[in-house]
Design an enzyme around this catalytic site. Structure first.
Site, PDB file in Angstrom:
ATOM      1  CB  SER A 150     -15.112   7.116 -59.923  1.00 30.07           C
ATOM      2  OG  SER A 150     -16.097   8.087 -59.618  1.00 30.07           O
ATOM      3  CE1 TYR A 163     -13.020  10.443 -63.891  1.00 27.56           C
ATOM      4  CE2 TYR A 163     -15.089  10.671 -62.698  1.00 27.56           C
ATOM      5  CZ  TYR A 163     -13.739  10.353 -62.714  1.00 27.56           C
ATOM      6  OH  TYR A 163     -13.121   9.933 -61.564  1.00 27.56           O
TER       7      TYR A 163
END
Ligand SMILES: NC(=O)c1ccc[n+]([C@@H]2O[C@H](COP(=O)([O-])OP(=O)(O)OC[C@H]3O[C@@H](n4cnc5c(N)ncnc54)[C@H](OP(=O)(O)O)[C@@H]3O)[C@@H](O)[C@H]2O)c1
Length: 274
Positions: A150, A163
């Site tokens: 990501s 995350y």
């Protein structure tokens, strides 16, 4: 060396295939002629996709329902990668986010996040590398891995700390292994998307997707296409879209003392705290 040419014995195992980027990656692979093995928890969604892929491509598509946060279920998928010599590709797309300050979050949810985003991806990548390299040496057939990271990997992010850190692990580990694999017939590619319209926002409990300008939110099919193209070519990494490339660059280059207060405020505004 890239993903080998498609064929009835060139299977690709895709985790997170019940939704979003994983499902679109399975579609992109089937369109290119690769039979697929689909992994996630929701067996009904996997079965529906497997039926669609079989109808569309005429190729086999198998379903392996597994909770990758569970040690035994994960061992089952790991064993499949080791034993099944039809498998020439692995896509690690399973993952989810959690928003909010760490002080307010459910420790069990964060534990689950690390298990799926970090432990499962690491475990399956190690199994695939250790199965694919000797197999490629013995048969001369190449193999490829695609790990979904990501743009949150490129800087710490208050509001989604666990995350972002999990994706920093994915990025660092995957780029290092890509380099280790030089000279073998196996490649590892890292795909680092920005905001992408999938089931992710609901799972993470974030409003970021509603508040972000439309041009900053990508489509899962485009992200998957970029990932499969890079995997097929054996590239080290791909960040799809100019906005995301600029974000990744600024995350890497901006000093943390300048960056952290700014991203903290931005995450508040974007609903990073849920
Ligand atoms: N959407 C974005 O903005 C974005 C941006 C950058 C990176 N990513 C990354 O892209 C990947 C795919 O996410 P997505 O956006 O496509 O979200 P999604 O639509 O919510 O898909 C997540 C997938 O992960 C699977 N999964 C979650 N927990 C699992 C578990 N315990 N065991 C097995 N499978 C599990 C889900 O399947 P089940 O629920 O059926 O188990 C689902 O197939 C993730 O790694 C995510 O971090 C997403």
């Amino acid at each position: 060396m890239p993903l080998p040419p498609p064929g009835p014995d060139a299977h690709v195992l895709v985790t997170g295939a019940s939704s979003g980027i994983g499902a679109e990656t399975a579609r992109a692979l089937a369109t290119r002629g690769y039979p697929t093995l689909l992994v996630a928890r929701r067996e009904d969604a996997l079965t529906e996709l497997a039926d669609e892929l079989r109808d569309r491509s005429g190729l086999p598509s198998e379903v392996h329902a597994a909770d990758l946060g569970d040690d035994d279920a994960r061992a089952g998928v790991r064993d499949l990668l080791r034993r099944d010599d039809r498998i020439v590709g692995l896509v690690n797309a399973a993952g989810f986010g959690a928003t909010g300050r760490v002080v307010d979050q459910d420790p069990a949810e964060l534990d689950g996040l690390v298990r799926v985003n970090v432990l499962a991806l690491h475990d399956l990548t190690v199994a695939a590398v250790q199965a694919f390299v000797p197999r490629a040496r013995a048969t001369g057939r190449s193999a490829a891995i695609l790990n979904v990271s990501s743009i949150t990997a490129f800087q710490p992010l208050p509001g989604v700390a666990s995350y972002a850190a999990s994706k920093a692990f994915v990025q660092s580990f995957s780029e290092a292994v890509h380099t280790e694999l030089a000279g073998t017939a196996v490649t590892l590619t890292t795909l680092s998307p920005g905001l992408t319209r999938t089931g992710f926002a609901d799972a993470a409990g974030t409003e970021a997707f509603d508040r972000a300008p439309g041009f900053t939110v990508g489509e899962a099919a485009d992200v998957a296409e970029a990932g499969v193209a890079a995997m097929a070519a054996g590239h080290r990494s791909v960040v799809p879209g100019l906005v995301n490339q600029l974000s990744a660059l600024s995350g890497r280059l901006t000093p943390r003392t300048v960056l952290l207060p700014v991203v903290h405020q931005a995450m508040d505004w974007f609903g990073g705290r849920g």
